[in-house]
Structure formats: C-alpha cells, structure tokens
Design an enzyme around this catalytic site. Structure first.
Site, mmCIF file in Angstrom:
data_model
loop_
_atom_site.group_PDB
_atom_site.id
_atom_site.type_symbol
_atom_site.label_atom_id
_atom_site.label_comp_id
_atom_site.label_asym_id
_atom_site.label_seq_id
_atom_site.Cartn_x
_atom_site.Cartn_y
_atom_site.Cartn_z
ATOM 1 N N ARG A 27 0.835 -1.207 0.000
ATOM 2 C CA ARG A 27 0.000 0.000 0.000
ATOM 3 C C ARG A 27 0.869 1.257 0.000
ATOM 4 O O ARG A 27 1.896 1.306 0.694
ATOM 5 C CB ARG A 27 -0.947 -0.007 1.218
ATOM 6 C CG ARG A 27 -1.923 -1.151 1.147
ATOM 7 C CD ARG A 27 -3.051 -1.063 2.143
ATOM 8 N NE ARG A 27 -3.778 -2.334 2.140
ATOM 9 C CZ ARG A 27 -4.701 -2.685 1.237
ATOM 10 N NH1 ARG A 27 -5.041 -1.841 0.279
ATOM 11 N NH2 ARG A 27 -5.301 -3.870 1.300
ATOM 12 N N ASP A 28 0.438 2.245 -0.795
ATOM 13 C CA ASP A 28 1.155 3.516 -0.870
ATOM 14 C C ASP A 28 1.094 4.212 0.497
ATOM 15 O O ASP A 28 0.052 4.208 1.163
ATOM 16 C CB ASP A 28 0.525 4.406 -1.957
ATOM 17 C CG ASP A 28 1.441 5.539 -2.374
ATOM 18 O OD1 ASP A 28 1.938 5.508 -3.509
ATOM 19 O OD2 ASP A 28 1.665 6.455 -1.551
ATOM 20 N N ILE A 29 2.194 4.837 0.884
ATOM 21 C CA ILE A 29 2.268 5.488 2.194
ATOM 22 C C ILE A 29 1.382 6.737 2.241
ATOM 23 O O ILE A 29 0.964 7.165 3.319
ATOM 24 C CB ILE A 29 3.753 5.819 2.521
ATOM 25 C CG1 ILE A 29 3.985 5.925 4.010
ATOM 26 C CG2 ILE A 29 4.220 7.068 1.803
ATOM 27 C CD1 ILE A 29 5.451 5.907 4.425
ATOM 28 N N ASN A 85 3.944 6.431 -13.818
ATOM 29 C CA ASN A 85 4.451 7.781 -14.026
ATOM 30 C C ASN A 85 5.883 7.670 -14.531
ATOM 31 O O ASN A 85 6.650 6.842 -14.036
ATOM 32 C CB ASN A 85 4.427 8.576 -12.719
ATOM 33 C CG ASN A 85 3.013 8.794 -12.214
ATOM 34 O OD1 ASN A 85 2.112 9.095 -12.987
ATOM 35 N ND2 ASN A 85 2.810 8.621 -10.916
ATOM 36 N N GLU A 93 8.546 10.029 -8.775
ATOM 37 C CA GLU A 93 9.360 10.390 -7.609
ATOM 38 C C GLU A 93 10.345 9.287 -7.247
ATOM 39 O O GLU A 93 11.433 9.562 -6.758
ATOM 40 C CB GLU A 93 8.454 10.670 -6.400
ATOM 41 C CG GLU A 93 7.661 11.958 -6.535
ATOM 42 C CD GLU A 93 6.525 12.064 -5.517
ATOM 43 O OE1 GLU A 93 6.534 11.329 -4.514
ATOM 44 O OE2 GLU A 93 5.616 12.888 -5.761
ATOM 45 N N HIS A 98 6.987 1.256 -11.118
ATOM 46 C CA HIS A 98 5.899 0.734 -10.281
ATOM 47 C C HIS A 98 4.575 1.107 -10.914
ATOM 48 O O HIS A 98 4.435 2.184 -11.500
ATOM 49 C CB HIS A 98 5.987 1.289 -8.848
ATOM 50 C CG HIS A 98 6.191 2.757 -8.783
ATOM 51 N ND1 HIS A 98 7.424 3.348 -8.998
ATOM 52 C CD2 HIS A 98 5.330 3.783 -8.552
ATOM 53 C CE1 HIS A 98 7.309 4.653 -8.886
ATOM 54 N NE2 HIS A 98 6.033 4.957 -8.629
ATOM 55 N N HIS A 100 0.805 2.014 -10.232
ATOM 56 C CA HIS A 100 -0.147 2.455 -9.203
ATOM 57 C C HIS A 100 -1.508 1.837 -9.517
ATOM 58 O O HIS A 100 -2.004 1.971 -10.644
ATOM 59 C CB HIS A 100 -0.338 3.976 -9.248
ATOM 60 C CG HIS A 100 0.849 4.792 -8.850
ATOM 61 N ND1 HIS A 100 0.964 5.370 -7.609
ATOM 62 C CD2 HIS A 100 1.967 5.142 -9.533
ATOM 63 C CE1 HIS A 100 2.096 6.068 -7.553
ATOM 64 N NE2 HIS A 100 2.722 5.945 -8.700
HETATM 65 P P1 5GP Z 1 5.760 8.044 -8.236
HETATM 66 O O1 5GP Z 1 5.527 9.471 -7.873
HETATM 67 O O2 5GP Z 1 7.234 7.741 -8.378
HETATM 68 O O3 5GP Z 1 4.947 7.553 -9.397
HETATM 69 O O4 5GP Z 1 5.196 7.207 -7.030
HETATM 70 C C1 5GP Z 1 5.927 6.994 -5.853
HETATM 71 C C2 5GP Z 1 4.926 6.631 -4.787
HETATM 72 O O5 5GP Z 1 5.625 6.047 -3.720
HETATM 73 C C3 5GP Z 1 4.173 7.839 -4.233
HETATM 74 O O6 5GP Z 1 2.770 7.665 -4.444
HETATM 75 C C4 5GP Z 1 4.539 7.832 -2.746
HETATM 76 O O7 5GP Z 1 3.471 8.188 -1.902
HETATM 77 C C5 5GP Z 1 5.003 6.407 -2.524
HETATM 78 N N1 5GP Z 1 5.997 6.265 -1.473
HETATM 79 C C6 5GP Z 1 7.082 7.062 -1.270
HETATM 80 N N2 5GP Z 1 7.798 6.611 -0.220
HETATM 81 C C7 5GP Z 1 7.148 5.515 0.246
HETATM 82 C C8 5GP Z 1 7.409 4.617 1.326
HETATM 83 O O8 5GP Z 1 8.392 4.724 2.066
HETATM 84 N N3 5GP Z 1 6.510 3.606 1.522
HETATM 85 C C9 5GP Z 1 5.424 3.448 0.703
HETATM 86 N N4 5GP Z 1 4.605 2.415 0.986
HETATM 87 N N5 5GP Z 1 5.148 4.276 -0.319
HETATM 88 C C10 5GP Z 1 6.006 5.295 -0.546
#
Ligand code: 5GP
Length: 113
Positions: A27-29, A85, A93, A98, A100
């Site tokens: 699960r996303d944080i 993304n 980020e 990954h 979503h």
């Molecule tokens: P991006 O922006 O790269 O597509 O998605 C990265 C996702 O990773 C974001 O939705 C962010 O909330 C999630 N995320 C960042 N750090 C952590 C973490 O330490 N644990 C979890 N479970 N999700 C994280």
C-alpha cells in the site's frame, strides 16, 4: 539501492498485499484513494524508458497482478486506474518502475500529480 529495493529487502517496512518471484505489491504510504497499491518488480528498472523487449512478460505480469488485486480489493466492477508515471513531467518520484493501482472512489481529473 532504490527506496523500493529497500522495501523489498525488508529494510523499510511496508503493508504488503502480494509477493511472488517477480513482483511485490504494497500500500502507498500517502494514498490518494481508499485503495492505492504499488505493484513493483523485484528487478529495479529506473523508468518506463528503460524497459527492454525482454521485460514484456514482466510488464504483462504486473498488469495481471493489478487485475487480481483489483478483484481482491473489491474495486474491479466500480473501476480504477492503473498508472505508470515516467520522469519529471510524469511526476515520477521513485526511480524504480511501479504500477499504481488506484480506486475505491470516483476519481476526478485533478488532485493527483
Ligand atoms: P511516483 O511518484 O514515483 O509515481 O510514485 C511513488 C509513490 O511512492 C508515491 O505515491 C509515494 O506516496 C510512494 N511512497 C514514497 N515513499 C514511500 C514509502 O516509504 N513507503 C510506501 N509504501 N510508499 C512510498
């Protein structure tokens, strides 16, 4: 080591919902909807630009895991988004690809990325 490699290794805790030989899902944080799961390959590919032809089965597998998790979460019928993304304009980020899986409510066009 990417953040997600550390999560896969167990160095950083996460709420896992799926694990197999090729991918993990947790699960996303910072969830943007009632269901927000990240499906992450064990292989640390930085961005979608870096996937190789040989990664096609892995990418397909990620979508099959998304399909199964959507059903398990009870969001399959209502609908959801499955999103990669890529790079800065895509709002990426974490540079470890990954997928979503986002759902559980009607998703608008604003409010995320
Ligand atoms: P991006 O922006 O790269 O597509 O998605 C990265 C996702 O990773 C974001 O939705 C962010 O909330 C999630 N995320 C960042 N750090 C952590 C973490 O330490 N644990 C979890 N479970 N999700 C994280």
């Amino acid at each position: 080591m990417t953040l997600f490699e550390k999560i896969i290794a167990g160095d950083i805790p996460a709420d896992f919902v799926h694990k197999d030989d090729h991918v993990v899902a947790f699960r996303d944080i910072k969830p943007v909807a009632p269901t927000h799961i990240l499906i992450v390959p064990r292989k640390p590919i930085p961005t979608l630009n870096d996937i190789g032809d040989e990664d096609a089965p892995l990418l397909g597998h990620m979508f099959l895991v998304a399909r199964d998790l959507a059903k398990k979460e009870g969001i399959a019928e209502g609908g959801y988004r499955a999103i990669f993304n890529c790079n800065s304009h895509g709002g990426q980020e974490v540079y470890h690809i990954h997928l979503h899986l986002v759902g559980g409510q009607k998703l608008g066009n604003t409010g995320w990325k």
